[in-house]
Design an enzyme around this catalytic site. Sequence first.
Site, PDB file in Angstrom:
ATOM      1  N   ARG A 541       1.553   0.464  -0.614  1.00 19.83           N
ATOM      2  CA  ARG A 541       2.585   1.051  -1.472  1.00 19.83           C
ATOM      3  C   ARG A 541       1.935   1.716  -2.679  1.00 19.83           C
ATOM      4  O   ARG A 541       1.012   1.150  -3.283  1.00 19.83           O
ATOM      5  CB  ARG A 541       3.538  -0.049  -1.939  1.00 19.83           C
ATOM      6  N   SER A 605      -3.345  -8.470  -2.435  1.00 19.69           N
ATOM      7  CA  SER A 605      -2.722  -9.780  -2.220  1.00 19.69           C
ATOM      8  C   SER A 605      -3.516 -10.666  -1.270  1.00 19.69           C
ATOM      9  O   SER A 605      -2.986 -11.194  -0.278  1.00 19.69           O
ATOM     10  CB  SER A 605      -1.294  -9.586  -1.696  1.00 19.69           C
ATOM     11  N   ASP A 659      -0.412 -10.120  -5.668  1.00 14.03           N
ATOM     12  CA  ASP A 659       1.027  -9.869  -5.765  1.00 14.03           C
ATOM     13  C   ASP A 659       1.747 -10.939  -6.576  1.00 14.03           C
ATOM     14  O   ASP A 659       2.751 -10.660  -7.234  1.00 14.03           O
ATOM     15  CB  ASP A 659       1.644  -9.759  -4.369  1.00 14.03           C
TER      16      ASP A 659
END
Length: 942
Positions: A541, A605, A659
């Site tokens: 993202r 993450s 994250d």
Amino acid sequence: MFAVHLVVSFFSKLQEDPTKKVDRFMYAMHLHDDQLSDISARFQAEMKKGLSAESNAAAAVKMLPTHVHSTPDGSEKGHFLALDLGGSKFKVLQVKVREGTGVRRGGVEMEEKTYPIPEELLTGSGKELFDHVSESLKDFLHEKKISVEKKHPLALTFSFPCEQSALNQGLLLNWSKNFRARGVQGKDVVQALREAVNRTGGMDVEVLAMVNDTVATMMTCGFDDRYCEVGLIVGSGTNACYMEELHHIDLVEGDEGRMCVNTEWGAFGDDGALNDYITEFDREVDAASNNPGKQILEKMVSGMYLGELVRLVVLKMAKRGLLFEGQVSDALRTKGKITTAHVAAMEEYKHGLKNTRNILVDLDLSPTPDDCIAVQRVSTIVSFRSSNLVAAGLAAILTQIRQNRHLRTLRITVGVDGTVYKTHPRYANRLHKVVQRLIPECHVRFVLSDRGSSKGAALVTAVAQRLASQRRQVDETLSPLRLSGEQLLLVKKRMRGALEAGLKSKGPSAVKMLPSYVSQTPDGTEHGKYLALGLGGTNFRALLVDLKKGLLQNSRLNHKIYPTPVEIMQGSGEELFDHIAQCVGDFLDYMGMKSARLPAGFTFSFPCEQAGIDTGTLLSWTKRFKATDCEGHDVVGMLREAIKRRNEFDLDIVSVVNDTVGTMMSCACEDPQCEIGLIAGTGTNVCYMEELKNIEKIEQEKGQMEREGEEKQDDGAEREKKEEHAGIPKMCINTEWGGLGDDGFLDDIITHYDSEVDQNSLNPGKQRFEKLISGMYLGEVVRQVLLNLTRGGLLFRGQVTEALKTPGIFHTKYLSQIESDRLALLQVRSVLQQLGLDSTCDDSIIVKEVCGAVSHRAAQLCGAGLAAVVDKIRENRGLDHLDITVGVDGSLYKLHPHFSGVLQQTVKMLAPQCTVSFLPSEGGSGTGAALTAAVARKKLEK
């Protein structure tokens, strides 16, 4: 001229088809399809009225719950006694269902004996009636040499309206069919039988089930045909039952599964719903009956009344000179002289007219051939109306079932019993055709019951025993997944120990407790444009965050999502980071900012060991990533190298966080009390703000950060403190708590299902806690449990399909769908069918229970871990009570219907001295990465 007209009229009457005058005389009994559709709609409205708790008391159609939850599946077994009480005689039976054979292979054997009921007992005391039944049962046991020492399960078929509160309890609402025994109405019939058995003595019998003949018929046919979910009786009386969705039955608790409802449809019309279809002959029959104004439909349909209806029509036609030249015999005037058996005989295909003549002669009449044709036509119209009304009622029931299940078409079987249906030569065929015309969208098969009411009662008992056994086995299977409060406290204690061990500079710890070098949360003064990049699952993202002065909701977000192909996830590290650089370049091009050197925050993450805010050495891949030459390398450096190779743009990578930290930072911008980040999605993790003095592994940084803490105390007057301990130096710790148990500390709660999932994973023996909690694994745990239950014959008829053997087919999103409170079991079956699993309603209930057990345990374990974290923070600060907020992200927390609630309840139970608020992250870890970069840059600027 007038005389000629009389002669013509006379001869035309002589030559008139005798059936036409009957049709004109009985026009009110002719029901066309539009009228039948109207009656069907009225009956369906009455059904809904009877199912509702608010309107049941006033409903004519009582819709009585039977507490029969399942039809036979063919696996029933055992020896059962059965009593069938419903007429002037009753039967005692022994029913044997042989193990491993089933009815289709001759597996059901029955021995029976019929006992008469003396007429005086029909109207005598209830005690005398049940004593007679009990004594007959004892006689049967002796005659058949059945041991009286052994306990025998017994099923009672009781063909009268009863209100049941359990399968083995039933209050008699009212007698019918000439029964008037005193002292039974309003009493528990099963208890009355038990008391009679005790009075008789000399036998050990346990009454396990009571059903009426309609339910028993459905159960008998259901043993042969799994689509049979409707029972129909058209005999001396008439009734229907069907399997209704439990959430539609207000009169019983529970909303999952189905229950057979005994409609008692014979009372349809008692409230006037059929007044415009009732003829003068129906009114005469009703007035002369034992229960005027009651059982109106039954009096228009059933065998007890059809012959009398024919007699009354023939009598009236004779009186009007339309039959027998106006002659009326005393026999024709006598009630009951034409029976339903006569009606059937009159309509026989070959000998119907001959039979009609013989019946009329026996009534002391002298019929002409035309009289015989006319009387035969009367019988046809009366019986045809009966089958039409039954068809209208069935159409309502089948429409209700189809609508309940949201189906365009319905395949279903109706089990049928009763002398009218079985012995009348044309009744069944007419009924089938009318049902097909009224509801063409339903494909209906009719199956004649073989000794239905007797065998069916035993099968109800057999099904009840099967379900009880199945319940025990399912409970035993799921028992290891159900954690006690003591076990959860132990998990909390072990998590707390692992947190402490991970903070130390020496010694092993399964929970890594990685410093993130994030030493403060946002204060709302951050501003500027930041690029946020995020890699943590199957997607990459990219976001452009334009921070304005004030809180996060005043910021503008632009983002794009890029899939990460499996071949990239499991290829080389260079290919992975080249893919990321390509996506970043595309996004900057999309935003028209390729020439700008933007500050960037990178959400990565996976477990990393950091030596600073902008470096992170990958310790190990998780979540199916296996890219080579990455573990042990600085991921920020690898990204910078990939950007350099691309040579299209440049970035100032200010920070790297995982994250969990990003989520905490995002939520802290909205709530200053947010000092914990939780991810419960594809993976799971927690971070929290730890006091620097407790982090032994970063001794060299402590001095500098402690000095910064003193400066923060000096600057504290300029803005509100976020908490009492704001001046104490802290650092966000990325716990990487998914590793709890890698050292064997969770072996006592890890089940063999979990071990199977672990062994088949990409990292056996690693991330054991995560594999109990996270979305990546829960579906696979469920699949393992379903496999076990199916192999044990408790699911899907014991058939292990290829789909069920396929790893990864049961995605965690299916748990959320299946456990949704708004999702009916039919839709659960639809989800299972998408997976190639053909399930029954019972299967769907068990699958839903399995999903619930697995997700409930996951939420509890997550809560136990979080309770350890909040209690540690409280004790760090020396507080009796702690108020704190947890920023949360992840599909499991956000989308699963129950996960968040169970998690919060568990934290409250295990950490009672903490008030924990949960704040779902809106911007997610991506926005948090931008905020981390903004906080870090602001710190550098100082």
